[in-house]
Design a protein around this motif. Structure first.
Motif, short mmCIF file in Angstrom:
data_model
loop_
_atom_site.label_atom_id
_atom_site.label_comp_id
_atom_site.label_asym_id
_atom_site.label_seq_id
_atom_site.Cartn_x
_atom_site.Cartn_y
_atom_site.Cartn_z
N TRP A 111 0.90 -1.15 0.00
CA TRP A 111 -0.05 0.14 -0.12
C TRP A 111 0.89 1.06 0.05
CZ3 TRP A 111 -4.79 -1.21 -1.29
CH2 TRP A 111 -5.44 -2.11 -0.76
N HIS A 113 0.38 4.48 1.23
CA HIS A 113 -0.64 5.35 2.07
C HIS A 113 -0.34 6.74 1.99
CE1 HIS A 113 -2.16 1.97 4.28
NE2 HIS A 113 -0.77 1.16 4.43
N LYS A 114 0.87 6.89 1.41
CA LYS A 114 1.21 8.46 1.30
C LYS A 114 0.30 9.26 0.43
CE LYS A 114 5.05 9.58 -1.25
NZ LYS A 114 6.46 9.67 -1.55
N THR A 116 -2.89 8.09 -0.05
CA THR A 116 -4.28 7.66 -0.02
C THR A 116 -5.45 9.02 -0.12
OG1 THR A 116 -3.76 6.14 1.56
CG2 THR A 116 -5.81 7.12 1.93
N THR A 134 -6.63 3.88 -1.96
CA THR A 134 -5.13 3.86 -1.84
C THR A 134 -4.47 3.18 -3.00
OG1 THR A 134 -5.51 3.82 0.63
CG2 THR A 134 -3.12 3.05 -0.11
N ARG A 148 -10.39 0.64 -1.06
CA ARG A 148 -10.56 -0.30 0.22
C ARG A 148 -11.73 -0.31 0.88
NH1 ARG A 148 -6.00 1.81 4.00
NH2 ARG A 148 -6.49 -0.27 5.05
N ARG A 163 -4.78 1.92 8.76
CA ARG A 163 -4.15 1.66 7.80
C ARG A 163 -3.33 0.27 7.80
NH1 ARG A 163 -4.24 7.01 8.63
NH2 ARG A 163 -4.36 8.53 6.80
#
Length: 288
Positions: A111, A113-114, A116, A134, A148, A163
């Motif tokens: 993933w 996440h930065k 998202t 994401t 997600r 997360r």
């Protein structure tokens, strides 16, 4: 003197007879000249009531054809959804993605996440919140976008939703395309992190674009757990994926009923008006 009285009576008799003949002649002429006033069949009311049943019947027939098409489409998508999941190739041919909508896919990757994104606001079973989008960096180096699932508004506002841990994740999802935007949907503002509708191309650019091998491919993660598991995930701020169902709206049956009902109702009104007009145009008795 008697002769004068007789002559006078004769003149009066002749006068009365002439008057009777004249009155009878006037009545005959009036009877011949009197005709009943007939209402015209070419009135705006009859024209409108004659046009509406035909027009609404045609609309009902068209909606019937649309209903059959939509049922066939839903059956086709249901059949696709129940096929075995597929693995996406390294480079996805975007031109054929619409043909694979609702196909289940298996993905593995990490993933990002930065990048998202929160898509919304949305409502799920009466609860307000957002969908968590994401990017997933696959082992072959390419990236796709994954919805997600849903989180409640309080977790989105405080940015404390769960997360996934670092490392490789495996997910099951279904292929989708960009959402259809209506005239009331505001513009997305990527610089402020506000996403009102799923613009897959813009989301892919926000996540890095072609320079970072991000492909505009959109996948919705599927949740296959129980309702208790779904409630638990929502209460903990864990994104809850969608169910594996086809959510294509089909309201054509209600349109069919509406148009055919309106056609039948206006046809009855037209028939009643025609019968009333025919009765009015029948021969009327002479005025006295």
């Amino acid at each position: 003197m008697f002769q004068r009285l007789a002559a006078s009576r004769s003149r009066w008799r002749n006068t009365i007879m002439q008057t009777r003949r004249w009155l009878h002649s006037e009545d005959s002429q009036a009877a011949q000249s009197y005709t009943t006033r007939k209402n015209s069949w070419f009135s705006p009311t009859i024209f409108v009531l004659g046009f509406i049943p035909v027009f609404t019947f045609a609309l009902g027939t068209w909606q019937m054809q649309r209903l059959q098409w939509k049922i066939a489409l839903i059956d086709e998508l249901e059949e696709k959804l129940h096929r075995e999941p597929i693995l996406l190739p390294k480079r996805v041919n975007l031109s054929v993605v619409p043909e694979f909508v609702y196909r289940r896919v298996l993905l593995r990757g990490r993933w990002d996440h930065k990048h998202t994104m929160l898509l919304g606001p949305r409502v799920r079973e009466g609860s307000h919140g957002y969908h968590v989008i994401t990017p997933l960096v696959r082992s072959d180096g390419t990236t796709v976008l994954v919805d997600r699932g849903f989180i409640a508004k309080e977790f989105a506002d405080h940015d404390n939703f769960v997360r996934e841990a670092e490392g490789e994740a495996e997910i099951l999802g279904m292929l989708r395309t960009s959402h259809t935007r209506n005239s009331f949907t505001p513009d997305n503002t990527p610089s402020k992190g506000t996403w009102y509708w799923a613009d897959v191309d813009a989301m892919a650019d926000y996540a890095g674009g072609e320079a970072d091998h991000v492909q505009p491919v959109f996948i919705e993660q599927i949740h296959e757990g129980s309702s208790q598991d779904a409630a638990s995930r929502l209460s903990k701020g864990i994104p809850l994926g969608r169910s594996a169902t086809v959510d294509v709206r089909n309201a054509h049956l209600s349109y069919v009923i509406t148009w055919f009902s309106l056609s039948a109702f206006t046809t009855a009104m037209l028939a009643r008006l025609v019968l009333k007009r025919r009765a009015q145009n029948r021969a009327r008795p002479l005025p006295r």
